[in-house]
Each structure stands twice: as C-alpha cells, then as structure tokens.
Design an enzyme around this catalytic site. Structure first.
Site, PDB file in Angstrom:
ATOM      1  N   PRO A 161       0.852  -1.251   0.072  1.00 51.09           N
ATOM      2  CA  PRO A 161       0.217   0.102   0.027  1.00 51.09           C
ATOM      3  C   PRO A 161       0.736   1.325  -0.149  1.00 51.09           C
ATOM      4  O   PRO A 161       0.504   2.494  -0.270  1.00 51.09           O
ATOM      5  CB  PRO A 161      -0.662   0.096   1.334  1.00 51.09           C
ATOM      6  N   GLU A 182       2.376  -7.644   8.231  1.00 53.40           N
ATOM      7  CA  GLU A 182       2.618  -6.391   8.273  1.00 53.40           C
ATOM      8  C   GLU A 182       3.569  -5.696   7.056  1.00 53.40           C
ATOM      9  O   GLU A 182       4.008  -4.555   6.893  1.00 53.40           O
ATOM     10  CB  GLU A 182       3.354  -6.038   9.683  1.00 53.40           C
ATOM     11  N   ARG A 184      -3.030  -7.316 -20.780  1.00 54.90           N
ATOM     12  CA  ARG A 184      -3.852  -7.035 -21.871  1.00 54.90           C
ATOM     13  C   ARG A 184      -2.927  -6.411 -23.115  1.00 54.90           C
ATOM     14  O   ARG A 184      -3.339  -6.174 -24.017  1.00 54.90           O
ATOM     15  CB  ARG A 184      -4.997  -6.090 -21.469  1.00 54.90           C
ATOM     16  N   ASP A 187      -9.633   1.232 -24.952  1.00 53.19           N
ATOM     17  CA  ASP A 187     -10.244   1.058 -23.882  1.00 53.19           C
ATOM     18  C   ASP A 187      -9.992   2.201 -23.003  1.00 53.19           C
ATOM     19  O   ASP A 187      -9.263   2.941 -23.354  1.00 53.19           O
ATOM     20  CB  ASP A 187      -9.763  -0.171 -23.190  1.00 53.19           C
TER      21      ASP A 187
END
Ligand code: ADE
Length: 228
Positions: free
Chosen positions: A86, A113, A151, A166
């Site tokens: 994160p 963690e 992709r 897209d």
C-alpha cells in the site's frame, strides 16, 4: 515475457490463471508464469517465515532470509522486481503498459505487516500499490497488476478488443463510452438513435462525447485540462 510470482499463497492464483484470457495467454506461450512459494525457502523445520517487529507493535513481519533466497532463486539479469505494497506508487493503465514491456517481471507479494525493509532496499526495483486501501496480502494486488498488464502484450487480445481502445487510453485518457446491444427496447429504454443509423463519423463523435462527459462527471482529476 516471463513473470515470477513470489508469495506465501501460490494457490491464490490457480483459478485466475486457468481462466479465460490469462489462461489463453499462457497456452499461446505469450507469457510464462513461475510460481514460487516463499515458505519453501524457510531455513527451519516449521517453515516459519515471519517474526515480531523490532520496536514492538501489532502483527508479524516477513523475515529477510527466505524472501532473499526466493528472489535469488528467480533472479535473472533482466529481472524487474515489483513489491506490492500500500506504500507504493499508484498503479494505473500507463504503468500496466510499461510493465508489459519488461522481459522478466518479478511480483513480490507481502503478507502480514509487510517485509523486512532491508530486503526491499536491497532488491526491489519499484514499489506498487493498486490503490489507497489495505488488502489482506499482496496476492490480490499482484493478480490485478498481472491481469491488467497482460492485456498490453501483443497477441493476447484480438485486435478488435485492443487495450489501446479502452478506458484511460481513449478519449484523452478518460473513460470508454457506454455500450448497447439488442434488444433495441429494454423495459421501455431505447438504444440511442445515433448508434442505429450507421453513420460511423457521427457514432465516433457521440462515443467520444459520452466518454468525456462521464469522465468529467465522475473523475475530473483524470484529464480535466485535456478534455476542456
Ligand atoms: N498489499 C496490501 N494492500 C495493498 C495495496 N493496496 N496495493 C498493493 N499491495 C498491497
């Protein structure tokens, strides 16, 4: 392209890798996936790979030795090592396109963690986050990165489904347009007239306008200046 996935839960990837476009990309030989269980590199009989954090606090931290050994096991001269966390740079379509050009991508999944910082500093090329949210592990994040970048590998999508037509690549980096199929009338709501008349220039203009209008409404941060 080769992709090595280093995690504590290789099974997490089994079903997605055996489904639809990911499965076909592997079968066609466009991408080779190497699954590595970091626990296989634990140097104790209980296969323990985590320990309490120095300085105290909740949770456990992945020990540096097994992670380092797993990285050494997969490392090539071309290895581009991405740590899913994160605290990384935010993932987006441009990053997916860039990562798809790597010869060898290593996706390192954290658990608990996180991973001892030293092994990150010594090995990782870049840290990547899929968004401002904390997941149960790096595995779902790695899957998202893998799915999105595949992709952009030539031959994975048919031409008519090109990743470049897209959202985030079309309409000045904004959203793709809304789509409709039969029936013409669904519960009293009709397909926009312009899509039924065969005028391809008008259809393109309408689609661009709709895509940009929704981008402005929902995500004005994406490309506000370009659209205006
Ligand atoms: N691991 C846990 N949360 C994550 C996130 N948001 N992005 C990447 N890896 C993660």
């Amino acid at each position: 392209m080769k992709i090595s996935i280093l995690s504590l839960f290789p099974d997490f990837f089994t079903s997605p890798l055996n489904t639809s476009i990911l499965k076909r990309a592997v079968e066609k030989g466009l991408v080779t996936i190497q699954q590595v269980d970091i626990r296989d590199f634990a140097d104790n009989k209980h296969r323990k790979v985590d320990d309490r954090p120095y300085g105290g606090g909740p949770g456990m931290v992945m020990m540096p030795e097994p992670v380092q050994s797993a990285i050494d096991f997969v490392r090539t001269n071309e290895a581009h090592i991405v740590y899913l966390t994160p605290q990384g740079k935010r993932f987006d379509a441009k990053m997916a396109e860039r990562l798809a050009k790597k010869e060898h991508l290593v996706l390192l999944c954290g658990h608990y963690e996180g991973i001892d910082q030293r092994v990150i500093d010594l090995n990782v090329t870049e840290e990547v986050s899929i968004g401002d949210v904390v997941l149960t592990s790096g595995c779902p994040a790695a899957l998202i990165v893998l799915d999105a970048l595949i992709r952009f590998i030539p031959g994975v999508l048919g031409d008519e489904f090109s990743a470049y037509q897209d959202s985030f690549h079309t309409n000045d980096g904004g959203f793709d347009c809304p789509q409709f199929t039969r029936p013409y009338d669904f519960r009293g709501v009709k397909v926009p007239e312009v899509l039924t008349q065969g005028d391809h220039k008008k259809i393109s203009e309408w689609r661009a306008k709709e895509g940009k209008a929704k981008t402005l409404r929902v995500r004005p941060d994406l490309n506000f200046e370009k659209i205006l």
